[in-house]
Design a protein around this motif. Sequence first.
Motif, PDB file in Angstrom:
ATOM      1  N   ILE A 286      -2.780  -5.202   0.984  1.00 58.53           N
ATOM      2  CA  ILE A 286      -4.105  -4.619   0.843  1.00 58.53           C
ATOM      3  C   ILE A 286      -4.293  -3.909  -0.490  1.00 58.53           C
ATOM      4  O   ILE A 286      -5.405  -3.794  -1.003  1.00 58.53           O
ATOM      5  CB  ILE A 286      -4.386  -3.647   2.024  1.00 58.53           C
ATOM      6  CG1 ILE A 286      -5.898  -3.454   2.223  1.00 58.53           C
ATOM      7  CG2 ILE A 286      -3.673  -2.317   1.811  1.00 58.53           C
ATOM      8  CD1 ILE A 286      -6.586  -4.650   2.811  1.00 58.53           C
ATOM      9  N   ASN A 287      -3.198  -3.437  -1.106  1.00 59.30           N
ATOM     10  CA  ASN A 287      -3.284  -2.722  -2.376  1.00 59.30           C
ATOM     11  C   ASN A 287      -3.319  -3.649  -3.585  1.00 59.30           C
ATOM     12  O   ASN A 287      -3.567  -3.192  -4.700  1.00 59.30           O
ATOM     13  CB  ASN A 287      -2.111  -1.751  -2.515  1.00 59.30           C
ATOM     14  CG  ASN A 287      -2.246  -0.548  -1.610  1.00 59.30           C
ATOM     15  OD1 ASN A 287      -3.089   0.313  -1.811  1.00 59.30           O
ATOM     16  ND2 ASN A 287      -1.411  -0.519  -0.557  1.00 59.30           N
TER      17      ASN A 287
ATOM     18  N   ARG B 117      -8.808   2.014  -3.967  1.00 59.05           N
ATOM     19  CA  ARG B 117      -7.426   1.853  -4.437  1.00 59.05           C
ATOM     20  C   ARG B 117      -7.284   2.003  -5.953  1.00 59.05           C
ATOM     21  O   ARG B 117      -6.163   2.032  -6.471  1.00 59.05           O
ATOM     22  CB  ARG B 117      -6.870   0.518  -3.969  1.00 59.05           C
ATOM     23  CG  ARG B 117      -7.426  -0.686  -4.672  1.00 59.05           C
ATOM     24  CD  ARG B 117      -6.985  -1.968  -4.013  1.00 59.05           C
ATOM     25  NE  ARG B 117      -7.350  -3.122  -4.828  1.00 59.05           N
ATOM     26  CZ  ARG B 117      -7.235  -4.389  -4.438  1.00 59.05           C
ATOM     27  NH1 ARG B 117      -6.765  -4.665  -3.224  1.00 59.05           N
ATOM     28  NH2 ARG B 117      -7.568  -5.367  -5.247  1.00 59.05           N
ATOM     29  N   ARG B 118      -8.385   2.114  -6.681  1.00 58.60           N
ATOM     30  CA  ARG B 118      -8.295   2.414  -8.111  1.00 58.60           C
ATOM     31  C   ARG B 118      -7.753   3.810  -8.352  1.00 58.60           C
ATOM     32  O   ARG B 118      -7.152   4.088  -9.390  1.00 58.60           O
ATOM     33  CB  ARG B 118      -9.681   2.280  -8.761  1.00 58.60           C
ATOM     34  CG  ARG B 118     -10.195   0.855  -8.863  1.00 58.60           C
ATOM     35  CD  ARG B 118     -11.638   0.835  -9.328  1.00 58.60           C
ATOM     36  NE  ARG B 118     -12.175  -0.519  -9.335  1.00 58.60           N
ATOM     37  CZ  ARG B 118     -13.464  -0.821  -9.407  1.00 58.60           C
ATOM     38  NH1 ARG B 118     -14.358   0.171  -9.464  1.00 58.60           N
ATOM     39  NH2 ARG B 118     -13.865  -2.078  -9.408  1.00 58.60           N
ATOM     40  N   GLU B 119      -7.983   4.695  -7.387  1.00 58.56           N
ATOM     41  CA  GLU B 119      -7.544   6.082  -7.530  1.00 58.56           C
ATOM     42  C   GLU B 119      -6.546   6.511  -6.463  1.00 58.56           C
ATOM     43  O   GLU B 119      -5.959   7.587  -6.571  1.00 58.56           O
ATOM     44  CB  GLU B 119      -8.758   7.005  -7.486  1.00 58.56           C
ATOM     45  CG  GLU B 119      -9.777   6.729  -8.578  1.00 58.56           C
ATOM     46  CD  GLU B 119     -10.978   7.651  -8.487  1.00 58.56           C
ATOM     47  OE1 GLU B 119     -11.016   8.476  -7.538  1.00 58.56           O
ATOM     48  OE2 GLU B 119     -11.869   7.556  -9.342  1.00 58.56           O
ATOM     49  N   HIS B 120      -6.362   5.662  -5.453  1.00 57.28           N
ATOM     50  CA  HIS B 120      -5.513   6.078  -4.332  1.00 57.28           C
ATOM     51  C   HIS B 120      -4.808   4.867  -3.736  1.00 57.28           C
ATOM     52  O   HIS B 120      -5.441   3.832  -3.502  1.00 57.28           O
ATOM     53  CB  HIS B 120      -6.379   6.764  -3.257  1.00 57.28           C
ATOM     54  CG  HIS B 120      -5.643   7.076  -2.001  1.00 57.28           C
ATOM     55  ND1 HIS B 120      -4.728   8.103  -1.912  1.00 57.28           N
ATOM     56  CD2 HIS B 120      -5.682   6.478  -0.767  1.00 57.28           C
ATOM     57  CE1 HIS B 120      -4.245   8.130  -0.677  1.00 57.28           C
ATOM     58  NE2 HIS B 120      -4.804   7.165   0.026  1.00 57.28           N
TER      59      HIS B 120
ATOM     60  N   LEU C 281      -3.282   2.947  -0.737  1.00 51.27           N
ATOM     61  CA  LEU C 281      -3.413   2.949   0.719  1.00 51.27           C
ATOM     62  C   LEU C 281      -2.041   2.805   1.352  1.00 51.27           C
ATOM     63  O   LEU C 281      -1.250   1.923   0.979  1.00 51.27           O
ATOM     64  CB  LEU C 281      -4.325   1.810   1.157  1.00 51.27           C
ATOM     65  CG  LEU C 281      -5.762   1.890   0.608  1.00 51.27           C
ATOM     66  CD1 LEU C 281      -6.476   0.564   0.777  1.00 51.27           C
ATOM     67  CD2 LEU C 281      -6.530   3.004   1.296  1.00 51.27           C
ATOM     68  N   THR C 282      -1.754   3.658   2.319  1.00 54.05           N
ATOM     69  CA  THR C 282      -0.424   3.647   2.934  1.00 54.05           C
ATOM     70  C   THR C 282      -0.433   3.581   4.454  1.00 54.05           C
ATOM     71  O   THR C 282       0.596   3.295   5.063  1.00 54.05           O
ATOM     72  CB  THR C 282       0.366   4.903   2.515  1.00 54.05           C
ATOM     73  OG1 THR C 282      -0.338   6.077   2.963  1.00 54.05           O
ATOM     74  CG2 THR C 282       0.546   4.959   1.001  1.00 54.05           C
ATOM     75  N   GLN C 283      -1.585   3.849   5.084  1.00 52.86           N
ATOM     76  CA  GLN C 283      -1.647   3.913   6.539  1.00 52.86           C
ATOM     77  C   GLN C 283      -2.868   3.157   7.062  1.00 52.86           C
ATOM     78  O   GLN C 283      -3.923   3.152   6.415  1.00 52.86           O
ATOM     79  CB  GLN C 283      -1.730   5.377   7.009  1.00 52.86           C
ATOM     80  CG  GLN C 283      -0.549   6.238   6.630  1.00 52.86           C
ATOM     81  CD  GLN C 283       0.712   5.814   7.365  1.00 52.86           C
ATOM     82  OE1 GLN C 283       0.649   5.323   8.493  1.00 52.86           O
ATOM     83  NE2 GLN C 283       1.861   6.025   6.720  1.00 52.86           N
ATOM     84  N   PRO C 284      -2.755   2.554   8.255  1.00 56.57           N
ATOM     85  CA  PRO C 284      -3.926   1.870   8.840  1.00 56.57           C
ATOM     86  C   PRO C 284      -5.134   2.779   8.996  1.00 56.57           C
ATOM     87  O   PRO C 284      -6.274   2.336   8.816  1.00 56.57           O
ATOM     88  CB  PRO C 284      -3.412   1.387  10.201  1.00 56.57           C
ATOM     89  CG  PRO C 284      -1.934   1.243  10.010  1.00 56.57           C
ATOM     90  CD  PRO C 284      -1.545   2.350   9.075  1.00 56.57           C
TER      91      PRO C 284
ATOM     92  N   PHE D 283      -3.158  -9.757   9.478  1.00 60.05           N
ATOM     93  CA  PHE D 283      -3.266 -10.604   8.292  1.00 60.05           C
ATOM     94  C   PHE D 283      -3.106  -9.830   6.993  1.00 60.05           C
ATOM     95  O   PHE D 283      -3.357 -10.362   5.911  1.00 60.05           O
ATOM     96  CB  PHE D 283      -4.622 -11.320   8.305  1.00 60.05           C
ATOM     97  CG  PHE D 283      -4.799 -12.201   9.512  1.00 60.05           C
ATOM     98  CD1 PHE D 283      -4.310 -13.497   9.527  1.00 60.05           C
ATOM     99  CD2 PHE D 283      -5.418 -11.719  10.657  1.00 60.05           C
ATOM    100  CE1 PHE D 283      -4.454 -14.308  10.645  1.00 60.05           C
ATOM    101  CE2 PHE D 283      -5.559 -12.520  11.778  1.00 60.05           C
ATOM    102  CZ  PHE D 283      -5.070 -13.817  11.779  1.00 60.05           C
ATOM    103  N   ILE D 284      -2.641  -8.560   7.095  1.00 60.72           N
ATOM    104  CA  ILE D 284      -2.433  -7.747   5.900  1.00 60.72           C
ATOM    105  C   ILE D 284      -1.142  -6.948   6.027  1.00 60.72           C
ATOM    106  O   ILE D 284      -0.609  -6.760   7.133  1.00 60.72           O
ATOM    107  CB  ILE D 284      -3.599  -6.759   5.669  1.00 60.72           C
ATOM    108  CG1 ILE D 284      -3.747  -5.802   6.860  1.00 60.72           C
ATOM    109  CG2 ILE D 284      -4.900  -7.523   5.413  1.00 60.72           C
ATOM    110  CD1 ILE D 284      -4.778  -4.696   6.642  1.00 60.72           C
ATOM    111  N   THR D 285      -0.652  -6.505   4.872  1.00 62.81           N
ATOM    112  CA  THR D 285       0.364  -5.457   4.844  1.00 62.81           C
ATOM    113  C   THR D 285      -0.251  -4.267   4.123  1.00 62.81           C
ATOM    114  O   THR D 285      -1.148  -4.413   3.286  1.00 62.81           O
ATOM    115  CB  THR D 285       1.636  -5.901   4.112  1.00 62.81           C
ATOM    116  OG1 THR D 285       1.301  -6.321   2.776  1.00 62.81           O
ATOM    117  CG2 THR D 285       2.308  -7.046   4.851  1.00 62.81           C
ATOM    118  N   ILE D 286       0.225  -3.069   4.459  1.00 61.35           N
ATOM    119  CA  ILE D 286      -0.276  -1.842   3.856  1.00 61.35           C
ATOM    120  C   ILE D 286       0.897  -1.124   3.210  1.00 61.35           C
ATOM    121  O   ILE D 286       1.816  -0.670   3.903  1.00 61.35           O
ATOM    122  CB  ILE D 286      -0.948  -0.930   4.905  1.00 61.35           C
ATOM    123  CG1 ILE D 286      -2.029  -1.700   5.672  1.00 61.35           C
ATOM    124  CG2 ILE D 286      -1.541   0.310   4.241  1.00 61.35           C
ATOM    125  CD1 ILE D 286      -2.628  -0.932   6.836  1.00 61.35           C
ATOM    126  N   ASP D 287       0.896  -1.113   1.891  1.00 62.56           N
ATOM    127  CA  ASP D 287       2.005  -0.533   1.127  1.00 62.56           C
ATOM    128  C   ASP D 287       3.332  -1.185   1.528  1.00 62.56           C
ATOM    129  O   ASP D 287       4.357  -0.519   1.688  1.00 62.56           O
ATOM    130  CB  ASP D 287       2.064   0.979   1.349  1.00 62.56           C
ATOM    131  CG  ASP D 287       2.879   1.687   0.265  1.00 62.56           C
ATOM    132  OD1 ASP D 287       2.977   1.137  -0.859  1.00 62.56           O
ATOM    133  OD2 ASP D 287       3.422   2.772   0.546  1.00 62.56           O
TER     134      ASP D 287
END
Length: 408
Positions: A315-316, A341-344, A346-349, A365-369
């Motif tokens: 996702i990032n 995500r330009r400034e942060h 993403l780490t959690q759903p 269908f995604i991974t997060i960090d």
Amino acid sequence: MKTLATLDKLKILGEGAKYDVCASTASKVQKSGKWDIGAASPSGVCHSFTPDGRCISLFKVLLTNYCEKDCAYCPNRAGRDVARAKFAADELAGLFMDFYRRNYVEGLFLSSGVTHSTGHTMSEILKVAEILRSRYKFGGYIHLKILPGASGGDVAAAIRFANRVSLNMEAPSAAHLAKLSRTKSFDGEILDGMAKIRNHLKEQPGVSHSTQYIVGAAQEADRDILQSVTKLYGQYNLKRAYFSAFQPVDGTPLAAIGQTPLIRENRLYQSDFLLRLYGFTYSDLAFELNGNLDLELDPKLAYALKHPELFPLEINKASFNDLLKVPGLGPRSAAKIVRVRREHRLTQPAELKNAGLVLKRALSFITIDGRFYGDRSKLAKPNRQNYTQLSLWGDSRDHLLTGAMADH
């Protein structure tokens, strides 16, 4: 012979117009300046919503249901025993303005059966629009139907008066149309009419055009319809396609054919959204071996299951266009994720909920960090009939719930 009263005509001709689908939020009223009355609504057609949340009411009517055409599905086809009526141009324009002044309606959708000739009927349709624009100075929304075989001059005139024009395809190819009518020419009337509309729209860039398919009446497959739609978007500058599930009408040649399931109509609308708004191509669509879309899976999920090698996406890192391929993600949520995500990172759903995506659908269908929070079994190919992927240009055939996506 007793003459029908105006409201009696309206009962017949308003009922006869219900088979034309025109609900949309894609159009805006562009006509202004020399017409003064009615230019209050910045949005489109029947049962659509303006930016401020108001619902537009559309006066949708036939000029006449007398018709010389033999369309096998149509309740107004030639020879069918049905009550007939016809408005005079002055009469219909006056009736519309009466309804408009009473705030019953805000715009007009005008179609017609073909009587005497296409040219004669188009002339009467244009008279109604001209009276509204010139005599009554009506500046609101007008949608005019272009009849198959209309001349270039009539098409140009309709576009000058209207905010939207439409010419119904009805079927995706000459072979399919021949099953519905012996009196219509696919190339000479339908596609030629589409070309005339495209060419004259260049002179009126604020006007758009649409079309409609009768789904299931000609035993066509979904791939035939969507191949046709794709060509119309690419070659004829079509703004919007509508799909109407076939409903048998007593007293017509197709009365014995079963009704097309509404879910099939819905799947076509979903696929059309993917083509128009999500960056999908015709070759991305997943069809079953019979050429139809899966009725149990929405087309975006079917695409994702067809391509497990593409998922899960991080996702990032995924591009905006790749995010649009993720089930549960739409253009707004994808754009918001790209901005955030330009400034942060993403780490959690939980951080994705504010983006507006359907988290339950997207997680598989995604991974997060780098972490996967979904169900890996959803990435496996489904145990069902295999899909086929068709090339738009490689096919050897002849030619090509209202529009809401079931998921993003």
